[in-house]
Write an enzyme that holds these catalytic residues in place. Structure first.
Site, PDB file in Angstrom:
ATOM      1  N   ARG A 125       0.806  -1.238   0.000  1.00 43.89           N
ATOM      2  CA  ARG A 125       0.000   0.000   0.000  1.00 43.89           C
ATOM      3  C   ARG A 125       0.830   1.275   0.000  1.00 43.89           C
ATOM      4  O   ARG A 125       0.269   2.351  -0.021  1.00 43.89           O
ATOM      5  CB  ARG A 125      -0.941   0.038   1.199  1.00 43.89           C
ATOM      6  CG  ARG A 125      -1.563  -1.264   1.598  1.00 43.89           C
ATOM      7  CD  ARG A 125      -2.684  -1.719   0.710  1.00 43.89           C
ATOM      8  NE  ARG A 125      -2.923  -3.130   0.970  1.00 43.89           N
ATOM      9  CZ  ARG A 125      -3.606  -3.962   0.191  1.00 43.89           C
ATOM     10  NH1 ARG A 125      -4.171  -3.530  -0.898  1.00 43.89           N
ATOM     11  NH2 ARG A 125      -3.740  -5.231   0.497  1.00 43.89           N
ATOM     12  N   THR A 129       2.130  -5.565   4.191  1.00 45.18           N
ATOM     13  CA  THR A 129       1.795  -4.838   2.962  1.00 45.18           C
ATOM     14  C   THR A 129       1.504  -3.371   3.234  1.00 45.18           C
ATOM     15  O   THR A 129       1.250  -2.612   2.318  1.00 45.18           O
ATOM     16  CB  THR A 129       0.512  -5.414   2.337  1.00 45.18           C
ATOM     17  OG1 THR A 129      -0.562  -5.283   3.286  1.00 45.18           O
ATOM     18  CG2 THR A 129       0.664  -6.865   1.961  1.00 45.18           C
ATOM     19  N   ASN A 151     -10.282 -10.242   9.551  1.00 43.72           N
ATOM     20  CA  ASN A 151     -11.157 -11.369   9.828  1.00 43.72           C
ATOM     21  C   ASN A 151     -10.619 -12.272  10.930  1.00 43.72           C
ATOM     22  O   ASN A 151      -9.435 -12.332  11.200  1.00 43.72           O
ATOM     23  CB  ASN A 151     -11.373 -12.203   8.561  1.00 43.72           C
ATOM     24  CG  ASN A 151     -10.077 -12.804   8.033  1.00 43.72           C
ATOM     25  OD1 ASN A 151      -9.396 -12.189   7.244  1.00 43.72           O
ATOM     26  ND2 ASN A 151      -9.730 -13.998   8.492  1.00 43.72           N
ATOM     27  N   ASP A 198     -14.811 -13.984   6.165  1.00 46.21           N
ATOM     28  CA  ASP A 198     -13.602 -13.295   5.691  1.00 46.21           C
ATOM     29  C   ASP A 198     -13.855 -11.808   5.491  1.00 46.21           C
ATOM     30  O   ASP A 198     -13.356 -11.210   4.544  1.00 46.21           O
ATOM     31  CB  ASP A 198     -13.114 -13.932   4.375  1.00 46.21           C
ATOM     32  CG  ASP A 198     -11.682 -13.534   4.029  1.00 46.21           C
ATOM     33  OD1 ASP A 198     -10.972 -13.051   4.914  1.00 46.21           O
ATOM     34  OD2 ASP A 198     -11.287 -13.692   2.860  1.00 46.21           O
ATOM     35  N   ASP A 228     -12.833  -8.872   6.746  1.00 47.66           N
ATOM     36  CA  ASP A 228     -11.889  -7.953   7.402  1.00 47.66           C
ATOM     37  C   ASP A 228     -12.530  -6.591   7.601  1.00 47.66           C
ATOM     38  O   ASP A 228     -12.990  -5.983   6.629  1.00 47.66           O
ATOM     39  CB  ASP A 228     -10.655  -7.755   6.525  1.00 47.66           C
ATOM     40  CG  ASP A 228      -9.913  -9.038   6.208  1.00 47.66           C
ATOM     41  OD1 ASP A 228     -10.473  -9.847   5.456  1.00 47.66           O
ATOM     42  OD2 ASP A 228      -8.794  -9.207   6.695  1.00 47.66           O
ATOM     43  N   ARG A 278     -16.705  -4.084   5.058  1.00 47.96           N
ATOM     44  CA  ARG A 278     -16.764  -5.193   4.101  1.00 47.96           C
ATOM     45  C   ARG A 278     -17.995  -6.076   4.319  1.00 47.96           C
ATOM     46  O   ARG A 278     -18.509  -6.671   3.386  1.00 47.96           O
ATOM     47  CB  ARG A 278     -15.470  -6.002   4.284  1.00 47.96           C
ATOM     48  CG  ARG A 278     -15.189  -7.015   3.224  1.00 47.96           C
ATOM     49  CD  ARG A 278     -13.671  -7.185   3.119  1.00 47.96           C
ATOM     50  NE  ARG A 278     -13.287  -8.529   2.743  1.00 47.96           N
ATOM     51  CZ  ARG A 278     -12.021  -8.920   2.615  1.00 47.96           C
ATOM     52  NH1 ARG A 278     -11.027  -8.083   2.856  1.00 47.96           N
ATOM     53  NH2 ARG A 278     -11.725 -10.154   2.259  1.00 47.96           N
TER      54      ARG A 278
END
Lengths: 294, 554
Positions: free
Chosen positions: B147, B191, B277, B320, B322, B347
């Protein structure tokens, strides 16, 4: 990593350097809006042809950075050795019992060359009550270690996951009744759906097909041009900016999307209307029923 | 990485891809003589930034991605043209092919800093010419994305797939030191673009393949040494929050990764972070309970790492989902009273508005379909999961797509309109349970999406959570395309985002498309903007190419 990876893989003989360009052609699954996922058999709704499986496996294994691939032959020899010597304490599939879980074990995850696992097998863990397994040969220690690495691979590499081949729920008669009430006005199990249970024999593929049978083929559309003329043809491109239509005479025309009216027949209107109404039981019943239509 | 290894890896790339890297080496040698760009700490504030820098992932600390620049505006946006583009050459990402720019480039001292996994690029902001390129050779870790970098003084901070935290000189790209912050053998990977708060470099981790604990760290900007670590789960049974876990083992393997940059309120001295998650990902049978503090927004003291409050967006997550989407900070007036608020489009399909001092909930409302995985809200305003919508061996359908109603690409809030903007995915998915054992591991299941899928840009009313307008992209169904990348709003009355392989400008008041420009691939990062030498630039990444747009391309 690319270089390390290539060397490692050529050593194990699983993917030689010349095979890399193939892998490079595979674009990320989704570019911008979402994270890529690795569920090969379900992204495509049908099982991929067997010839493609090894390459896909390599992709998820490689992108996830799971290190070297376990030696499958050694792991196969290691499984009965594990079951005989280790299972009583470490549990089925090494998920723990009176002894610790070995799939999530830091020692196992760090042990690239199996030497640490072998050391524990040989010497035991006297303080923790694990006896040494001196009767196991070096080869057998290695085979058990590879079995453990294989279990790690199966848990961590979701690209290898497989949907169930059999169903645990659903009722054929209820599915038949649901079909008669909700689907039969458009579909027939002796007509368009004849053999559907053979064509989509995996339950997960069939349930996806029932929910949303989108075909990714050419789309026929009618465009009302800025001059008011109606043109029907194959929609070659359609987004918020440009609309391109190919007509039967082979000509293509492109318009600014905001200057035209585009009619695309909604073939899935019936399926769309059902989506908010389905219970999971409805879907399982329907799947059970349609699996019988061989 | 020592200069020697840098040379080795460059030599390799030269052998593979021709002479192009030789050119970048000579540019790097030249760049060493220029003074290193340095970031003035005063550039980092809650709701603004100087016009001539982009100092942190979200531009300012609020995460609003609203910038007070109006040289480019509704009247002249039609004249926006490409000034330069920079294409990443000779880089492939392990197992995935061409690189995709997901980072938002920092711009300091006329230099842009952006990343893809294992690579940092410094590019002249005026010309798009490369200054230097840092090429890291990892030894594992997930290469899903990168990122961007963080900056403190003249130092750049970068995280690698295999958990190295690296400090580089902004002028040369030369490495100062590296510290190991995450163990890739346990399937952690990093990341994130580091967030700099005072003298804290705040970094999070990713990794949900092997059921490990999430954590967030603060490190010393000069030495890289650990200042504090906050864990995503309570440390031991009996600690607050542990009542939401059945066992110590479940808690120790509970996930909750901290992989997106958070936001910061300097006045309240709180950082706001989303956690990822829960693990095992799709299987909940070994972790009955809400599973705090996974899938939550947490407010932490940046000096100590102590938690002040939490709000869990997706309790007992088995999909999942997150909860890491940017928690945007904004101020507004409600019933005549000034309020300090936080908003997140999550999400899991809910839009949340919270009081950022207390965490108290003001709005919780689905922003796509009905979020049928939940049965309503608890007294804290948190969704209550419906056990019947947990993944099943035979599949369980939810009215949120497989990758969520939205994902990591940046949302935006414009104080001009008072609206919150998010690129959303609408549709249904079926979630599967693969591992039915009492002690499942890893993902243990999966989801298939793209059932009646639509891609849309949604404007949400922050007081009510109502959809004020929605642009549904004509592409973006089963065939892909549609809305991509993050969102930027400006005081020029513009909203920039990606739509169908284009950078597009929308009217933030009503969603009308005002302008677009075709790119070689879909927008893949969050657009950003700054002004240099009196010229406003709009910067966007699409696949392997970074573009700069200015009026008439001048």
């Amino acid at each position: 990593m690319t270089r390390t990876r290539a060397i490692l893989l050529s050593v194990t003989g699983l993917l030689c350097f010349s095979a890399l360009p193939d892998a490079l052609h595979l674009a990320p699954v989704l570019v911008g809006a979402q994270e890529p996922e690795y569920h090969p058999q379900q992204l495509t709704q049908q099982a991929p042809p067997p010839a493609r499986r090894p390459r896909r496996r390599m992709d998820s294994h490689t992108a996830l950075g799971l290190g070297r691939l376990p030696d499958a032959e050694a792991a196969k020899r290691g499984e009965p050795l594990y079951n005989q010597n280790c299972l009583a304490c470490h549990g089925e599939g090494a998920r723990g019992g009176i002894g610790p879980n070995l799939v999530r074990s830091v020692l196992v995850l760090h042990d690239d060359d199996d030497s640490e696992i072998a050391k524990v097998i040989r010497g035991g863990r006297p303080q923790a009550g694990m006896p040494p397994f001196t009767e196991l040969t070096e080869q057998q220690q290695h085979d058990i270690a590879e079995y453990l690495h294989q279990l790690v691979e199966l848990a961590a590499n979701r690209g290898l996951y497989k949907g169930s081949e059999t169903m645990t729920s659903g009722n054929v008669d209820k599915g038949k009744a649901f079909f008669a009430a909700n689907c039969a006005s458009c579909h027939s199990v002796t007509g368009d759906l004849a053999g559907i249970g053979t064509k989509y024999s995996q339950p997960s593929a069939l349930i996806m097909r029932i929910a949303w049978p989108a075909d990714h083929g050419p789309v026929t559309a009618t465009v009302t041009t800025p001059a008011g003329q109606k043109v029907t043809g194959t929609l070659e491109h359609y987004d918020d900016f440009e609309t391109t239509l190919k007509t039967d005479d082979g000509k293509t025309s492109t318009w600014s999307t905001d200057s035209v009216h585009v009619e695309v027949p909604d073939k899935l209107a019936g399926h769309r209307a059902l989506l908010p109404r389905y219970s999971d039981d409805n879907l399982h019943d329907l799947t059970r029923y349609l699996l019988t239509i061989k | 990485m020592t200069p020697k290894t840098l040379l080795t890896s460059r030599t390799l790339r030269t052998a593979l891809f021709g002479a192009l890297t030789a050119a970048s080496l000579s540019i790097a040698a030249f760049a060493q003589e220029a003074p290193s760009p340095s970031l003035d700490p005063k550039a980092l504030t809650l709701f603004s930034k100087p016009a001539d820098v982009w100092p942190t992932y979200n531009g300012d600390y609020s995460g609003r991605r609203y910038i007070s620049l109006d040289q480019v505006n509704q009247k002249n946006v039609a004249d926006l043209k490409v000034k330069w583009k920079y294409k990443i050459e000779g880089v492939t990402i392990r197992g995935s092919g061409n690189p995709t720019i997901k980072s938002t480039p920092l711009m300091v001292g006329g230099v842009l800093y952006f990343t893809v996994p294992d690579h940092v690029f410094a590019v002249d902001a005026r010309t798009g010419k490369e200054r230097w390129h840092y090429d890291f050779e990892d030894h594992g870790g997930h290469v899903l994305g990168q990122r961007g970098v963080g900056m403190y003084g003249k130092w750049i901070y970068f995280l690698t797939p295999d958990g190295w935290f690296i400090s580089l000189d902004s002028g040369t790209g030369k490495e100062r030191w590296r510290k190991k912050v995450a163990d890739e053998k346990l399937q952690y990977f990093t990341t994130m673009a580091a967030v700099i708060v005072k003298n804290h470099i705040i970094i999070g981790v990713g990794g949900d393949a092997m059921d490990v604990r999430g954590y967030l760290e603060s490190r010393n900007p000069e030495t890289g040494e650990l200042q504090w670590r906050w864990w995503s789960e309570p440390r031991k049974m009996g600690d607050p929050g542990s009542e939401t876990w059945p066992t110590q083992a479940a808690m120790d393997h509970g996930g909750g990764m901290t992989w997106m940059p958070g936001t910061y309120d300097p006045e309240l001295n709180l950082i706001y972070w989303g956690t990822g998650n829960t693990n095992p990902v799709y299987a909940g049978q070994s972790r009955k309970g809400a599973n705090l503090y996974t899938d939550s927004i947490v407010a932490l003291d940046p000096d100590s790492g102590k938690m002040k409050w939490y709000f869990q967006g997706s309790p007992h997550d088995t999909h999942d989902w997150d909860n890491v989407e940017t928690p945007i900070l904004f101020d507004t007036t409600i019933d005549g009273k000034p309020r300090k608020l936080l908003a997140q489009a999550a999400r899991c399909g809910y839009f949340f508005v919270l009081d950022r001092e207390t965490g108290k909930n003001l709005v919780s409302k689905p922003f796509t379909l009905t979020a049928n995985w939940s049965m309503g809200l608890d007294k804290r305003g948190q969704p209550i999961p419906n056990p019947d919508k947990d993944p099943k061996v035979d599949g369980s359908m939810v009215d949120v797509p497989a990758n969520g109603a939205t994902n990591w690409p940046a949302p935006s809030y414009s104080p001009q309109t008072g609206l919150f903007y998010v690129n959303a995915s609408e549709g249904y998915s079926i979630a599967w349970l693969y591992d039915t054992s009492k002690d499942p591991q890893g993902y243990a299941g999966g989801a298939s999406g793209r059932i009646d899928s639509k891609s849309s840009l949604i404007a949400l009313d922050t007081k009510t959570g109502d959809v004020r307008w929605k642009h549904v992209a004509k592409s973006g169904g089963e065939e892909g395309g549609g809305m991509t990348g993050g969102i930027l709003t400006t005081s020029g009355g513009l909203l920039f985002t990606g739509d169908s392989n284009r950078l597009a400008a929308f009217d933030p008041a009503n969603g009308k498309i005002l302008w677009s420009s075709k790119l070689e691939s879909a927008v893949s990062n969050g657009p950003s903007t700054w002004e240099l030498d009196g010229t406003q630039n709009v910067i966007v990444g699409a696949g392997d190419t970074l573009y700069s747009f200015t009026l008439d391309g001048k």
